[in-house]
Design an enzyme around this catalytic site. Structure first.
Site, mmCIF file in Angstrom:
data_model
loop_
_atom_site.group_PDB
_atom_site.id
_atom_site.type_symbol
_atom_site.label_atom_id
_atom_site.label_comp_id
_atom_site.label_asym_id
_atom_site.label_seq_id
_atom_site.Cartn_x
_atom_site.Cartn_y
_atom_site.Cartn_z
ATOM 1 C CB VAL A 86 -7.850 36.579 8.619
ATOM 2 C CG1 VAL A 86 -9.244 37.113 8.359
ATOM 3 C CG2 VAL A 86 -7.633 36.357 10.103
ATOM 4 C CE LYS A 87 -9.525 31.348 1.048
ATOM 5 N NZ LYS A 87 -10.306 30.184 0.648
ATOM 6 C CB ILE A 88 -9.231 39.714 3.420
ATOM 7 C CG1 ILE A 88 -8.759 39.587 4.884
ATOM 8 C CG2 ILE A 88 -9.897 41.047 3.131
ATOM 9 C CD1 ILE A 88 -9.743 40.028 5.922
#
Ligand code: G3P
Length: 218
Positions: A86-88
């Site tokens: 997951v890219k945050i």
């Protein structure tokens, strides 16, 4: 050094995968939009299609910018496939989200990193990957590779487990210099990878070998 491809284009991902050197994929909302994908379900299906091509490491970015929203989206993205990272974004609530998600055992990639301080925060929050953008720094007359070097140096000092993922890699020399510096991963478009293949002396040499071989069978 791991090679990730920075695209949401399935044909390009297939081509890079077929080379046998691909370790993962990074996407972002702009790359998804470029493929003309509309709607949450279609986007989720597209991530799944990418996961079905590669062995591991498919970065999918959250759109929410509040803590609760980022966590909810991250958990939904992670359900698509075990390969999802997951890219945050590197914002205050993003650091909190990374801390929470990493404590829950989810893989995270902290994106839009432009300083060593941001990278340090992401690592302390437990990010799996931190993504400094080389090309976009070069675009504004800053030294993207110098930042990569600084982050790699800092992470080695403290044995952070966070991997340095050089992003916004625009040309073959960026890739070579990333390898010299010792980054863990570099992500780039397919063309940057295939550009590594070519040298005029390789083509000239092969043409000569083949014509000389032909002579031995005339
Ligand atoms: O996916 C993040 C990064 O790699 C984007 O690259 O070329 O749009 O700056 P670029």
């Amino acid at each position: 050094m791991k090679f990730f491809i920075d695209t949401a284009n399935l044909a390009e991902i297939q081509e890079a995968h077929a080379l046998g050197i691909l370790d993962g994929v990074t996407t972002n909302p702009s790359l998804i939009a470029k493929e003309g994908i509309h709607g949450e379900e279609a986007i989720r299906n597209h991530y799944k299609a990418i996961c079905d091509i590669v062995h591991d490491n498919v970065s999918a970015e959250v759109i929410a910018t509040d803590l609760k929203g980022m966590i909810k989206e991250a958990e939904e993205l992670a359900k698509i496939d075990d390969k999802i990272v997951v890219k945050i974004p590197m914002i205050q609530e993003g650091v909190k989200a990374i801390k929470y998600l990493s404590s829950e055992g989810l893989n995270t990639n902290c994106t839009l990193v432009f300083t060593a301080g941001q990278a340090l925060l992401a690592a302390k929050a437990g990010a799996t990957y931190v993504s400094p953008f080389i090309g976009r720094l070069d675009d504004v007359a800053s030294d993207g590779l110098a930042l990569i070097e600084q982050i790699v140096h800092i992470f080695h000092q403290y044995n952070f487990t966070t991997a340095v993922l050089a992003a916004s890699v625009r040309h073959p020399m960026h890739l070579i210099q990333c390898a010299e510096i010792g980054v863990d991963v570099a992500t780039c478009p397919l063309k940057v990878i295939t550009d590594l293949l070519h040298h005029p002396l390789t083509d000239k040499g092969l043409a000569k070998f083949l014509s000389d071989h032909k002579g031995t069978h005339a």
